[in-house]
Each structure stands twice: as C-alpha cells, then as structure tokens.
Design a protein around this motif. Sequence first.
Motif, short mmCIF file in Angstrom:
data_model
loop_
_atom_site.label_atom_id
_atom_site.label_comp_id
_atom_site.label_asym_id
_atom_site.label_seq_id
_atom_site.Cartn_x
_atom_site.Cartn_y
_atom_site.Cartn_z
N UNK A 179 56.23 -47.21 -0.48
CA UNK A 179 56.58 -45.83 -0.83
C UNK A 179 58.09 -45.75 -0.93
N UNK A 180 58.61 -45.83 -2.14
CA UNK A 180 60.05 -45.81 -2.37
C UNK A 180 60.58 -47.19 -2.73
N UNK A 181 60.10 -47.76 -3.81
CA UNK A 181 60.46 -49.13 -4.19
C UNK A 181 61.96 -49.27 -4.47
N UNK A 182 62.60 -48.27 -5.05
CA UNK A 182 64.05 -48.37 -5.30
C UNK A 182 64.80 -48.47 -3.98
N UNK A 210 60.76 -41.35 -11.18
CA UNK A 210 61.78 -42.12 -10.48
C UNK A 210 61.16 -43.31 -9.75
N UNK A 211 59.85 -43.53 -9.94
CA UNK A 211 59.17 -44.66 -9.32
C UNK A 211 59.34 -45.93 -10.16
N UNK A 212 59.16 -47.06 -9.50
CA UNK A 212 59.20 -48.35 -10.19
C UNK A 212 57.77 -48.86 -10.36
N UNK A 213 57.44 -49.23 -11.60
CA UNK A 213 56.13 -49.82 -11.82
C UNK A 213 56.13 -51.32 -11.54
N UNK A 214 57.34 -51.91 -11.53
CA UNK A 214 57.45 -53.33 -11.19
C UNK A 214 58.91 -53.64 -10.88
N UNK A 215 59.11 -54.52 -9.93
CA UNK A 215 60.46 -55.02 -9.63
C UNK A 215 60.33 -56.42 -9.05
N UNK A 226 61.02 -65.37 -5.01
CA UNK A 226 60.82 -64.02 -5.53
C UNK A 226 59.70 -63.29 -4.81
N UNK A 227 59.91 -62.00 -4.67
CA UNK A 227 58.89 -61.07 -4.19
C UNK A 227 58.82 -59.98 -5.25
N UNK A 228 57.61 -59.63 -5.64
CA UNK A 228 57.41 -58.52 -6.56
C UNK A 228 57.08 -57.28 -5.73
N UNK A 229 57.47 -56.13 -6.23
CA UNK A 229 57.10 -54.90 -5.57
C UNK A 229 57.05 -53.75 -6.54
N UNK A 230 56.34 -52.72 -6.13
CA UNK A 230 56.27 -51.50 -6.93
C UNK A 230 55.95 -50.34 -6.00
N UNK A 231 56.12 -49.16 -6.55
CA UNK A 231 55.70 -47.95 -5.86
C UNK A 231 54.18 -47.84 -5.94
#
Length: 132
Positions: free
Chosen positions: A17-20, A44-49, A57-62
């Motif tokens: 909750x709050x990927x940025x 303002x959410x991230x669908x992928x990072x 690497x670690x992937x994350x999203x909201x």
Amino acid sequence: MADVRPPTGVTPYINVDGAKRALEFYEKAFAGEVKQTMPAEGSDRLMHAEIAINGTSIYLSDFFPDYGFPPVPPQAFNLHIHVEDAQAWWDRAVGAGCLVVQPLKKEFWGDIYGQLRDPFGVTWAIGQSDTH
C-alpha cells in the motif's frame, strides 16, 4: 531500443500500500536502486516497479482492488539479504524506520542473522556468513 532481457531464476513480486513511498524507503533502508516505474493511468499508484537491492531485482506494485487485487497483509515469507557486513545493513535499515522482529545475532548454525519489518508490513532478513 535497449536490450531488455527478462530476469532468470525467481524474482520476488510484492504488493504494498504505497508503492512509490516503498521505493523511496527501500532506497534509503537497503541502498536500493530504482530501475523502472510504470504509473497507473490517471492514478498516483504504480502498476509495476523494479528496484535492485544488493544486486537482485524485486518487483512491486500497489494494490488494485478495482482490478481484482485487493489489499492483503504479507504472509509467511521474508526477503533475505545476504551480505558481507550485516551490522552496517542492519543499522541503516533500523535507522530508516524498520522495526526489529528478531535481533541481529550469531545464530546456532553459525551465521549472523536477524529479521526486520518495514513500514509496509514486509519482513526482511539480513544474514552474514560467519567466517571466524
């Protein structure tokens, strides 16, 4: 166009909750390097990072409940970081705001090991092989 190759092996993909904010925190706490972000359109959410921590690497999203991905707490896992200087990594993460779950100490199997929880509920383990 850059040569983008998919990762090999297993890449953790976490939802927070709050990927940025999580990316910013992981940069500070774990010396992470943000590799890419993909904002969700009109949000303002991230669908992928992607963030690299200690060379991986670690992937994350909201969370996206509107698309069938509701918020759920992290469950039954930790993200393990194996390093040469566990105390330095530990001190930086605690200084950034991680909470101690299991203190960093020499364990019965010989390694130095401890667990932390970040402000997003993710548990991190920091370990170092004891070479003494």
